[in-house]
Design a protein around this motif. Structure first.
Motif, PDB file in Angstrom:
ATOM      1  N   MET A 151       0.875  -1.069   0.055  1.00  0.00           N
ATOM      2  CA  MET A 151      -0.060  -0.054   0.060  1.00  0.00           C
ATOM      3  C   MET A 151       1.052   1.376  -0.014  1.00  0.00           C
ATOM      4  O   MET A 151       0.747   2.358  -0.503  1.00  0.00           O
ATOM      5  CB  MET A 151      -1.067   0.123   1.169  1.00  0.00           C
ATOM      6  N   GLU A 152       1.900   1.259   0.921  1.00  0.00           N
ATOM      7  CA  GLU A 152       2.784   2.551   0.670  1.00  0.00           C
ATOM      8  C   GLU A 152       3.583   2.670  -0.735  1.00  0.00           C
ATOM      9  O   GLU A 152       3.508   3.774  -1.164  1.00  0.00           O
ATOM     10  CB  GLU A 152       4.074   2.111   1.930  1.00  0.00           C
ATOM     11  N   SER A 153       3.906   1.527  -1.317  1.00  0.00           N
ATOM     12  CA  SER A 153       4.563   1.572  -2.648  1.00  0.00           C
ATOM     13  C   SER A 153       3.435   2.328  -3.526  1.00  0.00           C
ATOM     14  O   SER A 153       3.723   3.221  -4.202  1.00  0.00           O
ATOM     15  CB  SER A 153       4.895   0.194  -3.161  1.00  0.00           C
ATOM     16  N   CYS A 154       2.244   1.883  -3.362  1.00  0.00           N
ATOM     17  CA  CYS A 154       1.094   2.197  -4.320  1.00  0.00           C
ATOM     18  C   CYS A 154       0.890   3.847  -3.962  1.00  0.00           C
ATOM     19  O   CYS A 154       0.640   4.729  -4.861  1.00  0.00           O
ATOM     20  CB  CYS A 154      -0.056   1.606  -4.187  1.00  0.00           C
ATOM     21  N   THR A 155       0.976   4.050  -2.818  1.00  0.00           N
ATOM     22  CA  THR A 155       0.575   5.590  -2.284  1.00  0.00           C
ATOM     23  C   THR A 155       1.795   6.572  -2.857  1.00  0.00           C
ATOM     24  O   THR A 155       1.452   7.594  -3.306  1.00  0.00           O
ATOM     25  CB  THR A 155       0.522   5.554  -0.819  1.00  0.00           C
ATOM     26  N   PHE A 156       3.018   5.960  -2.728  1.00  0.00           N
ATOM     27  CA  PHE A 156       4.337   6.994  -3.371  1.00  0.00           C
ATOM     28  C   PHE A 156       3.811   6.894  -4.868  1.00  0.00           C
ATOM     29  O   PHE A 156       4.306   8.127  -5.617  1.00  0.00           O
ATOM     30  CB  PHE A 156       5.600   6.059  -3.372  1.00  0.00           C
ATOM     31  N   MET A 157       3.271   5.962  -5.524  1.00  0.00           N
ATOM     32  CA  MET A 157       3.160   6.144  -6.944  1.00  0.00           C
ATOM     33  C   MET A 157       2.184   7.290  -7.112  1.00  0.00           C
ATOM     34  O   MET A 157       2.080   8.078  -8.066  1.00  0.00           O
ATOM     35  CB  MET A 157       2.510   4.852  -7.627  1.00  0.00           C
ATOM     36  N   VAL A 158       1.003   7.297  -6.432  1.00  0.00           N
ATOM     37  CA  VAL A 158      -0.091   8.099  -6.662  1.00  0.00           C
ATOM     38  C   VAL A 158       0.438   9.553  -6.210  1.00  0.00           C
ATOM     39  O   VAL A 158       0.221  10.628  -7.064  1.00  0.00           O
ATOM     40  CB  VAL A 158      -1.247   7.801  -5.726  1.00  0.00           C
ATOM     41  N   MET A 159       1.328   9.758  -5.245  1.00  0.00           N
ATOM     42  CA  MET A 159       1.704  11.089  -4.792  1.00  0.00           C
ATOM     43  C   MET A 159       2.967  11.483  -5.977  1.00  0.00           C
ATOM     44  O   MET A 159       2.867  12.728  -6.293  1.00  0.00           O
ATOM     45  CB  MET A 159       2.446  10.961  -3.640  1.00  0.00           C
ATOM     46  N   ALA A 160       3.580  10.560  -6.590  1.00  0.00           N
ATOM     47  CA  ALA A 160       4.612  11.052  -7.830  1.00  0.00           C
ATOM     48  C   ALA A 160       3.511  11.385  -8.911  1.00  0.00           C
ATOM     49  O   ALA A 160       3.971  12.466  -9.589  1.00  0.00           O
ATOM     50  CB  ALA A 160       5.260   9.753  -8.065  1.00  0.00           C
ATOM     51  N   PHE A 161       2.416  10.900  -9.281  1.00  0.00           N
ATOM     52  CA  PHE A 161       1.383  11.424 -10.304  1.00  0.00           C
ATOM     53  C   PHE A 161       0.970  12.717  -9.986  1.00  0.00           C
ATOM     54  O   PHE A 161       0.830  13.622 -10.740  1.00  0.00           O
ATOM     55  CB  PHE A 161       0.544  10.408 -10.258  1.00  0.00           C
ATOM     56  N   ASP A 162       0.604  12.923  -8.484  1.00  0.00           N
ATOM     57  CA  ASP A 162       0.337  14.422  -8.303  1.00  0.00           C
ATOM     58  C   ASP A 162       1.380  15.392  -8.298  1.00  0.00           C
ATOM     59  O   ASP A 162       0.933  16.417  -8.786  1.00  0.00           O
ATOM     60  CB  ASP A 162      -0.085  14.116  -6.522  1.00  0.00           C
TER      61      ASP A 162
END
Length: 315
Positions: free
Chosen positions: A114-125
């Motif tokens: 979940m943390e890895s996926c959150t980092f991905m969404v934040m990078a998109f942000d």
């Protein structure tokens, strides 16, 4: 005793013993104090970040909701792993029940993903904020964050679920001593008498598929950000963007050391002491949880101001 264990649990044992740093027992003494400080820092920093975002109305925006999610994941991971490790270091409380072991295994696997996926969404942000600033309010909305959170939770809960389920169904007829501080899947399944090939292949495939795809998208986002930043002509804008993105990338690289742990454990286990992957795994949980709120939160000007406002109100 064996009969009693067979009655209480169909696998043949009722609990496991976590055996930390068998070949380097002094590491427990040296690690206990810094690990305790990291744990307190992680819990305190993430709690302050969550309270600040909750109470400061100006921070009720999509980007800060993602930061809140990251802090919640860090707190759960810290509470799942570090107290048990410290209990082993200080009081030699090595036993862990069968169910607690597999619950810890599930939380570690799913929440790290979940943390890895959150980092991905934040990078998109960050990519949208820097490369398409005019479109940012229409793309990164509260609805976008809600959908992203549902995706993050659903993907990793269901994809990581089979790992502890498969491990729990094995027959553990050998010794019950896990050569690790944590109930890592590979360390636990090594004690089984059954064929664990499917279990290991599934974790390997899921790990590289989910974490690997997340990392590819993260680095792609930051590559596009870097390309856009290099075209900036405003004074100080390039330095500020590079400083922010650089610190985020360093943190993400540190987070991805869990992949290095897996590689060290399976590929180089004859050349590297088995205690090294265990050490990296423990430090990974503590350091990531302590650094995330500092790099992503406290270094953000708006959150700094929010914390200062709350401190002034408190005084």
């Amino acid at each position: 005793m064996a009969a009693h264990q067979n009655d209480t649990n169909p696998t043949g044992i009722s609990d496991f013993l976590l055996n930390c740093f068998v070949r380097s027992p002094r590491w427990q003494l040296w690690l206990s104090l810094p690990l305790s400080l990291l744990f307190l820092l992680a819990m305190g920093a993430n709690a302050i970040l969550l309270i600040t975002i909750r109470l400061e109305a100006s921070l009720h925006e999509p980007m800060y909701y993602l930061l809140s999610l990251l802090s919640l994941l860090d707190i759960v991971l810290c509470l799942t792993v570090i107290p048990k490790v410290l209990a082993i270091f200080w009081f030699d409380l090595r036993p862990i029940s069968f169910s607690a072991c597999f619950l810890q295994m599930y939380i570690m696997n799913s929440f790290l993903a979940m943390e890895s996926c959150t980092f991905m969404v934040m990078a998109f942000d960050h990519y949208i904020a820097i490369c398409h600033p005019l479109r940012y309010p229409s793309i990164i909305t509260d609805q976008f964050v809600l959908k992203a959170v549902i995706f993050i939770v659903a993907r990793n809960i269901f994809m990581c679920g089979p790992i502890p389920i498969l491990s729990a169904r094995f027959h553990y007829c050998r010794r019950n001593v896990i050569e690790n501080c944590l109930c890592a899947n590979m360390s636990v399944s090594r004690l089984s008498c059954d064929d664990v090939t499917l279990n290991r292949l599934y974790q390997f495939a899921i790990g590289w598929t989910m974490l690997g795809s997340d990392l590819i998208l993260i680095f792609l986002s930051y590559f596009l950000i870097l390309r856009a930043v290099l075209k900036l002509r405003a004074e100080g804008a390039m330095a500020k963007a590079l400083s922010t993105c650089g610190s985020h990338l360093i943190l993400i690289l540190f987070f991805s050391t869990i992949l290095l742990v897996l590689v060290l454990t399976h590929v180089a286990k004859r050349k590297v002491s088995p205690d090294v992957p265990v050490l990296l795994n423990v430090l990974h949980h503590a350091c990531s949880s302590a650094l995330n709120p500092i790099v992503y939160g406290v270094r953000t000007q708006e959150i700094k101001q929010g914390i200062q406002k709350l401190l002034k109100k408190g005084w």
